[in-house]
Write an enzyme that holds these catalytic residues in place. Structure first.
Site, mmCIF file in Angstrom:
data_model
loop_
_atom_site.group_PDB
_atom_site.id
_atom_site.type_symbol
_atom_site.label_atom_id
_atom_site.label_comp_id
_atom_site.label_asym_id
_atom_site.label_seq_id
_atom_site.Cartn_x
_atom_site.Cartn_y
_atom_site.Cartn_z
ATOM 1 N N LYS A 193 0.848 -1.202 0.000
ATOM 2 C CA LYS A 193 0.000 0.000 0.000
ATOM 3 C C LYS A 193 0.877 1.244 0.000
ATOM 4 O O LYS A 193 1.852 1.316 0.760
ATOM 5 C CB LYS A 193 -0.917 0.010 1.231
ATOM 6 C CG LYS A 193 -2.032 -1.031 1.157
ATOM 7 C CD LYS A 193 -2.919 -0.941 2.383
ATOM 8 C CE LYS A 193 -3.901 -2.096 2.469
ATOM 9 N NZ LYS A 193 -5.116 -1.940 1.708
ATOM 10 N N HIS A 251 -0.582 -8.328 8.950
ATOM 11 C CA HIS A 251 -0.744 -6.904 8.621
ATOM 12 C C HIS A 251 -0.444 -5.984 9.813
ATOM 13 O O HIS A 251 0.295 -5.010 9.698
ATOM 14 C CB HIS A 251 -2.161 -6.609 8.132
ATOM 15 C CG HIS A 251 -2.588 -7.436 6.951
ATOM 16 N ND1 HIS A 251 -1.722 -7.862 5.991
ATOM 17 C CD2 HIS A 251 -3.807 -7.911 6.584
ATOM 18 C CE1 HIS A 251 -2.388 -8.568 5.075
ATOM 19 N NE2 HIS A 251 -3.648 -8.607 5.424
#
Ligand code: BG6
Length: 495
Positions: A193, A251
């Protein structure tokens, strides 16, 4: 650091001079259809794939090549913005797509696969394992036996790698027996990201924050990844994983590493990952009864999201009716090192919450001497999604007589700052890195194992002390106990 020399194509984009084949195990699964193919379509459209690159989907169902192309088109059309999808580009992309029906658990099928591929040794082969982790070991050994794991082959593993430390070690050992570590890409799409990479830019390309990025100045840090989605079609997988294995082990711990790590000496795979491992190894173990004080486990009950009724978790498709899998976790983590001693890192993640947002809050300590009465401490908010923003909350004087202070925000919207350029999906960036052989944004073997080493005792603690998940209504902020985790230290979650 491309592993192979690059050349520049007609749109001025560097592309590989050696063609490669990407073989996707689990080629008709959710991940392949919703993420990988749309990402590859975008890369194709932007002229970033070698003209000769082929994509081969592998799965058990008997599709013809044409039928698979139709299936792929349906999903790509649904995922790609209308303005980016046109038939001519699609035809060009579809020409790269092929399908091969096989059972990844059957060694004989790998012989058939090898024949189908033919002997094209100069091509780089990328095996993407978008399957359940219990197939990883078999696939690696079948690839080896059938001669498909030559020196140019690379393997991409989707998270979670294993179910526990022991199973992750077994998978890593089996993969390591076939592929050396430089050819193993353990993907965590959060690292792809833009805003997550921006965390490194913010910390290591700006001298401003470094002197105060430490225990002396920071009160605590919150890392939240909240989703409104439930488990969708993934009940069978999720009910065995739960939020801890699905989100925290990978994550959330990766985000924690990027916030907490020391500056690497270089921006390359070894240097960056060395620093991340040090953080994971410094995480203070949460064991035994500590799990009661330092963690909250929840499971969504029926509720409403966006005005729609949604069912309780245990009524979702392929989920056990008496499931005690958690769909929400909050943890108070601590890092036992010089920089972070005594600073709590509060992590939380959950499904079916009130809103989708991923953010990191750095809460600074208050000024040492309050000149103007009440004053709030500074906070830096890094918003990863839905918008990509960085805001710094400062105190400022309200206009007029007297020194009445109020918090105001210095707000940077990263999409605006870069002229609303199309933001790459995390998978686009990561797939290109795999093609180019750059593993900086992938997890190394010791990193994955260090993460499990910290996670395992928490899961064991939950089971030993019968800490079943607390229900929370879908559409809320999580279980009631969540607030207590911070309130007992005089802190509050940022909502
Ligand atoms: C995946 C998890 O890795 O990440 C999913 O398996 C989760 O359960 C997803 O929904 C969240 O990703 P993102 O990019 O939407 O925040």
């Amino acid at each position: 650091m491309a592993a192979t020399p690059a050349q520049v194509n007609r749109v001025g984009v560097a592309e590989l001079s050696i063609p490669c084949d990407m073989l996707v195990f689990g080629g008709t699964g959710d991940l392949a259809l919703h993420k990988l193919l749309p990402a590859l379509y975008h890369l194709h459209r932007d002229g970033r794939l070698h003209p000769d690159m082929r994509i081969l989907a592998l799965a058990r169902s008997k599709h013809s090549r044409a039928a698979f192309q139709v299936l792929a088109e349906r999903h790509c059309r649904a995922q790609v913005a209308r303005a980016d999808f046109d038939s001519e580009t699609w035809q060009g992309f579809a020409a790269r797509l092929d399908y091969f029906a096989m059972d990844a658990g059957h060694s004989a099928d790998f012989g058939r696969l090898s024949k189908h591929l033919g002997h094209v040794d100069e091509r780089v082969r990328l095996y993407y394992l978008a399957t359940a982790p219990d197939l990883f070991e078999d696939i690696a050994s079948h690839l080896k036996i059938s001669g498909l794991a030559g020196p140019k082959a690379r393997i991409v593993l989707e998270k979670p790698i294993g179910h526990s430390l022991a199973s992750a070690q077994a998978i890593n050992a089996a993969i390591g027996a076939v592929f050396d570590e430089t050819r193993v890409f353990r993907i965590d799409h959060y690292l792809g990201k833009e805003t997550v990479q921006n965390l490194m830019a913010l910390r290591f390309a700006n001298a401003l924050f470094e002197p105060i990025w430490r225990a002396g100045h920071i009160d605590h840090i919150q890392i939240s990844v909240c989703e409104t989605l439930g488990v969708e079609n993934r009940g069978a997988y999720y009910d065995h994983a739960g939020a801890m294995r699905d989100m925290v082990q990978n994550h959330l711990l990766q985000l924690l590493c990027l916030v907490a790590m020391e500056a690497p000496v270089r921006f390359d795979a070894e240097a960056v990952r060395n620093e991340k491992v040090k953080i994971l190894e410094a995480l203070k173990p949460i064991t035994g009864l500590d799990v009661r004080d330092k963690t909250v486990r929840g499971q969504y009950a029926a509720g409403k999201i966006g005005g729609q009724d949604v069912p309780a978790y245990y009524f979702e498709k392929n989920v056990d009716n008496d499931s005690d899998t958690e769909t929400f976790v909050a943890i108070q983590a601590e890092i036992d090192n010089w920089r972070w001693a005594g600073v709590p890192f509060y992590l939380r993640t959950g499904k079916r919450l009130a809103k989708k947002s991923s953010e990191i809050l750095i809460q600074f300590k208050p000024v040492p001497h309050r000149l103007f009465g009440d004053s709030e401490a500074n906070r830096l908010l890094i918003r990863l999604q839905p918008e990509e923003r960085i805001s710094l909350q400062l105190m400022a004087k309200n206009p007029g007589k007297g020194m009445r202070l109020e918090p105001v925000e210095l707000d940077l919207n990263l999409a605006d700052a870069f002229n609303k350029q199309r933001r790459w999906d995390a998978y686009e960036r990561l797939l290109l890195d795999v093609i180019e052989g750059d593993s900086t944004l992938f997890m190394r073997r010791d990193e994955v194992e260090a993460a499990w080493q910290w996670i395992d005792p928490i899961i064991q603690g939950w089971h030993q002390h019968y800490q079943s998940p607390r229900p929370y209504p879908a559409g809320s902020n999580g279980p009631e106990q969540l607030q207590r985790l911070l309130e007992r230290h005089g802190r509050q979650w940022m909502e």
